[in-house]
Design an enzyme around this catalytic site. Sequence first.
Site, PDB file in Angstrom:
ATOM      1  N   GLU A   1       0.835  -1.198   0.000  1.00 19.35           N
ATOM      2  CA  GLU A   1       0.000   0.000   0.000  1.00 19.35           C
ATOM      3  C   GLU A   1       0.872   1.251   0.000  1.00 19.35           C
ATOM      4  O   GLU A   1       0.395   2.344   0.241  1.00 19.35           O
ATOM      5  CB  GLU A   1      -0.973  -0.006   1.175  1.00 19.35           C
ATOM      6  CG  GLU A   1      -0.332  -0.004   2.545  1.00 19.35           C
ATOM      7  CD  GLU A   1      -1.400   0.064   3.633  1.00 19.35           C
ATOM      8  OE1 GLU A   1      -2.067  -0.955   3.848  1.00 19.35           O
ATOM      9  OE2 GLU A   1      -1.561   1.123   4.247  1.00 19.35           O
TER      10      GLU A   1
ATOM     11  N   CYS B   1      -3.237  -4.566   3.989  1.00 18.63           N
ATOM     12  CA  CYS B   1      -2.185  -5.453   4.496  1.00 18.63           C
ATOM     13  C   CYS B   1      -2.235  -6.872   3.946  1.00 18.63           C
ATOM     14  O   CYS B   1      -1.415  -7.706   4.328  1.00 18.63           O
ATOM     15  CB  CYS B   1      -2.238  -5.500   6.027  1.00 18.63           C
ATOM     16  SG  CYS B   1      -1.927  -3.900   6.770  1.00 18.63           S
TER      17      CYS B   1
ATOM     18  N   HIS C   1      -1.491 -12.105  10.676  1.00 16.47           N
ATOM     19  CA  HIS C   1      -1.180 -10.690  10.467  1.00 16.47           C
ATOM     20  C   HIS C   1      -0.971 -10.039  11.838  1.00 16.47           C
ATOM     21  O   HIS C   1      -1.690 -10.327  12.785  1.00 16.47           O
ATOM     22  CB  HIS C   1      -2.314  -9.996   9.718  1.00 16.47           C
ATOM     23  CG  HIS C   1      -2.104  -8.518   9.592  1.00 16.47           C
ATOM     24  ND1 HIS C   1      -0.964  -7.997   9.022  1.00 16.47           N
ATOM     25  CD2 HIS C   1      -2.851  -7.456   9.995  1.00 16.47           C
ATOM     26  CE1 HIS C   1      -1.035  -6.677   9.071  1.00 16.47           C
ATOM     27  NE2 HIS C   1      -2.167  -6.319   9.657  1.00 16.47           N
TER      28      HIS C   1
END
Lengths: 350, 140
Positions: free
Chosen positions: A85, A117, A240
Site C-alpha cells: 500500500e 495489508c 497478520h
Amino acid sequence: MGVMKPNRAVGIVGYGAYVPRYRLPAQEVAELWTEGNMQLPVREKSVPGLDEDVATMSIEAARNALARSGGLLPSRIGAVWVGSESHPYAVKPTSTIVAEAIGATPYTTAADWQFACKAGTEAIQAAIGLVGSGMADYALAIGMDAAQGRPGDALEYTAGAGGAAFVIGPAEASLAVFEGSVSYVTDTPDFWRRQYEKFPEHAGRFTGEPAYFHHISSSVSQLLTEMNLKASDFTYAVFHQPNAKFPMKVGEDLGFTREQIKPGLLVNEIGNTYAGSSLIGLTAVLDIAKPGQRILLASFGSGAGSDAFSLLVQGRREGVQAPGTRDYINRRTQIDYAMYARLKGNYKLN
Amino acid sequence: MEVARFWRTKGQRYQLVGEVCPSCGEKIFPPRDVCPACEKEAKTPYTFSGKGEVYSYSTIYSAPEGFEKYAPYTVALVRLAEGPLVTAQLTDVDAQDVKVGMPVEMVTRVLREDGERGMVVYGYKFRPVCANQGAAAQQI
C-alpha cells in the site's frame, strides 16, 4: 466457495525477507505525544533509510528468494507481482523495476497488487493459480510496505517497513507445499487512505472485532473445517500482526498455543510491516521449520479480508547465501524521534 | 536525469551489468564496448557479483544539487571482486565506521528523485556485507 486447490500441486520454491536497519522504540513516540503515558502496542518498529522504498526493499527480498531457489534462472519466472500500500509511484509499476533488477524481464507478467495489508498473500494466491494451472512454472509474489502513520496517531507507534518475497513453483521443486487456501472478504471500512492523501485514516476500535478478528477467524475456521484439520495439526501459526496483542488473541481463540504463534511473531521487533507483516513472519518460521511440519498462515487486509493457507514443509536448502530473517532483525541501529522525522521526510528543508 | 539516459543505463544501474573482453578476458565496468586492457572490441555482457571492498572513500557534507537531503553521506571507490574500480555511494553505514579494505556488497537503492513530480532514479550503492547466520543455521 470453500477451500481453493490448484490443478497441480504448488509450493514455495524459495523465499527471502528484508527489514531496514533503523529501529524507533515506541517509547520515543510516547514521550513526544503523551509524556510517556501510553500503553505501548509494540517495543519498536523498523524504519526505512532515506534511499529505501518498496521497490528497493522488494528487490533485496526477491534476490534473497532467488538465492534460496536452488539455482532457478530469473528468466523462468512468469510473474513478478508486488503487493503493497506504499508503492513509490501512483502510476508506474513497482513490479517492472523489481523484474528488471532481478533479470526476469522481458517475457514475464508484472503487476502491482493492492488490498491494504493482505496485498502480498493475495499475490501468492494468484501465483498459486498461475502456476497450478500450468500457465507458468514459476511466479514471484512479494508483500512489502514502508507504512505511513500520521504524527501522534496510534499508527505511528507501529507503522514499520519490510516484507518478504516468495518464488512460487511446482511442488516437486518446493521447500513447502500449499495444501489449500481460503479467502474471506467483505466490504468493511475499518481503515483507508483516499487518493492524494499522505496518511491513512482508521476507525479506531472498529478495526478489531468486526474487521481483524471476524475476518481471520472466518478464513481460518473455514480452512480447518474444509481440510479436516485442527489447530494441533500445525507446528506453527502465523497471523497478520498489527500489534503484539491481536495475533496472540485471534490465535488462542482459534485453539492455537503461544508456542505455535511465537516463532513467527515479529511485530515487537519490527512493527507492523503491513503487506509484509504475516509474510515476513512466515519467512522466520521457514528459517527454522523441518520437513513434515505444518504451518498455518493467515493474513488480514483492511477493507476487509483474510487469506488463510495450510503449508506442509517438505525440504530445506543447504548452504544458501542469503541472510535469514533473524539476521535482518539483529542488524539494528536505534534512532530517536528527531532522526525518525528526518528519515520520514517530515522536516521542510527549503 | 533525462528519461532516455535513465532507461538506457538500467542494466548497469540495477544489476551491475558490464562487459567481458572476448580477447583477453578483462571484466569491464561501466560498459564501454572497447577493452581498456587490450583495446579490442568488447561487447559481451557480463553481470558482476556485486562483491568488493572499499579502496578509498570520502564523506560528503556539502552535497551537490539533488543530493542535499542525503547529506552527510559517504562515497567510495569500490574494487569489485572481478577487478574494476567503481565509484558509488555507501549506504547502511555510519561515516565513522567506514574503513579501507572493508568488504562491501551491491544493493539497489534510490540514488535521487527528480523533484516531487519527476522520476525516482534507482541504482547501485554498496553496503557492509550483511551477516548471514541464516545460511549457517540452514546447514545444521
